[in-house]
Scaffold this active site. Structure first.
Site, PDB file in Angstrom:
ATOM      1  N   PRO A 187     -36.411-113.521  64.983  1.00  0.00           N
ATOM      2  CA  PRO A 187     -36.587-114.948  65.257  1.00  0.00           C
ATOM      3  C   PRO A 187     -35.586-115.425  66.301  1.00  0.00           C
ATOM      4  CG  PRO A 187     -36.685-114.545  62.910  1.00  0.00           C
ATOM      5  CD  PRO A 187     -36.267-113.253  63.546  1.00  0.00           C
ATOM      6  N   GLU A 188     -36.072-116.199  67.258  1.00  0.00           N
ATOM      7  CA  GLU A 188     -35.200-116.712  68.311  1.00  0.00           C
ATOM      8  C   GLU A 188     -34.898-118.178  68.046  1.00  0.00           C
ATOM      9  OE1 GLU A 188     -36.012-115.622  72.292  1.00  0.00           O
ATOM     10  OE2 GLU A 188     -36.691-113.611  71.794  1.00  0.00           O
TER      11      GLU A 188
END
Length: 287
Positions: free
Chosen positions: A2-3
């Site tokens: 996840p960014e």
């Protein structure tokens, strides 16, 4: 992994339930994730009130009434889930129990109790408790650059950070000391929108183009946050739904497909830089 937009989506999903809530029935189902849980973790969370939920880079920070801040990094497959009435119906079913759920508890506020779960199949995520007045100097945060959506990030900042830098601009933008939380997916997308080649030396890019790039980085991240995150493979947002920005990627994951640029006849290419895949259009992004 996840960014920043995905983590921000989780933060926004957790806030209506957790901010101002008292934690109860806290439980951990194993001694560690990527790292061991802090000593007396359950005891230190039990009965504390979550004052708010912040984000720094890809970390979630929850200052507590106890004077400590609960830190969570989602790693690759970490996901918070909420099982209660306050959030309404989930967009999609999300597991809140089973062998991959390693943390659970209840958030109690205004007479309502919402179950919180944290599942992490690969266990690359981790949690910590840090005295709130020491968060900024903690090794996890002390060396981080400005937030790409904050006032400290600008073209002028990039100009200063890139002076004399011969490293390519793609890898340079992934340096968390230069900008915090910017990840591979959105660097690819931002460079494409700014029409900057990922191969050029960071120090060779003009001030005007870096000003444009800084603005584009903000746009790309805000678009992804508005869409709920990219939802690549394992990621799900806090309300159990999935983001849809991935369906609008211009270059990421589109190797061999036609460039979406107006009047461009080029094809999206994939190369490896710094051990990460880079997607770009060699026709649009020549320099």
């Amino acid at each position: 992994m996840p960014e920043l937009p995905e983590v921000e989506t989780v933060r926004r999903g957790l806030t209506p339930v957790l901010a101002g809530a008292r934690l109860s029935r806290v439980r951990i189902n194993r001694p560690d994730l990527r790292f061991p849980f802090p000593d007396r973790f359950v005891e230190r969370l039990e009965g504390a009130t979550v004052q708010r939920i912040d984000r720094r880079a890809k970390y979630l920070l929850m200052p507590l009434s106890s004077g400590e801040t609960w830190i969570t990094h989602l790693g690759m497959t970490g996901r918070f889930t909420l099982d209660g009435t306050q959030l309404g119906e989930f967009e999609e079913a999300a597991p809140t129990a089973g062998k991959h759920e390693h943390f659970s508890g209840c958030a109690v506020r205004d007479g309502a109790s919402t179950r919180i779960g944290y599942a992490d199949a690969r266990r690359f995520g981790f949690m910590g408790l840090i005295p709130t007045d020491q968060v900024e100097v903690h090794p996890w945060f002390a060396g981080l650059g400005p937030e790409p959506l904050g006032n400290g990030f600008s073209g002028a900042h990039l100009v200063e950070a890139f002076v004399g830098k011969t490293q390519n601009i793609k890898v340079s933008l992934l340096d968390q000391r230069i900008v915090a939380g910017l990840g591979n997916i959105y660097v690819c997308e931002a460079l494409y929108r700014a029409r900057i080649s990922p191969l050029v030396a960071a120090g060779s890019v003009s001030k005007a183009r870096l000003e444009r790039l800084a603005a584009v980085v903000r746009d790309v991240l805000n678009d992804a946050i508005a869409a709920g995150g990219s939802t690549l493979k394992d990621f799900a947002n806090a309300e159990g739904g999935q983001g849809y920005f991935q369906h609008r990627f211009d270059v990421y994951g589109r190797e061999g497909e036609a460039c979406r640029g107006e009047s461009c006849t080029g094809t999206v290419a994939r190369i490896v830089q710094g051990g990460r895949s880079t997607f770009y259009c060699p026709s649009c992004q020549k320099t």
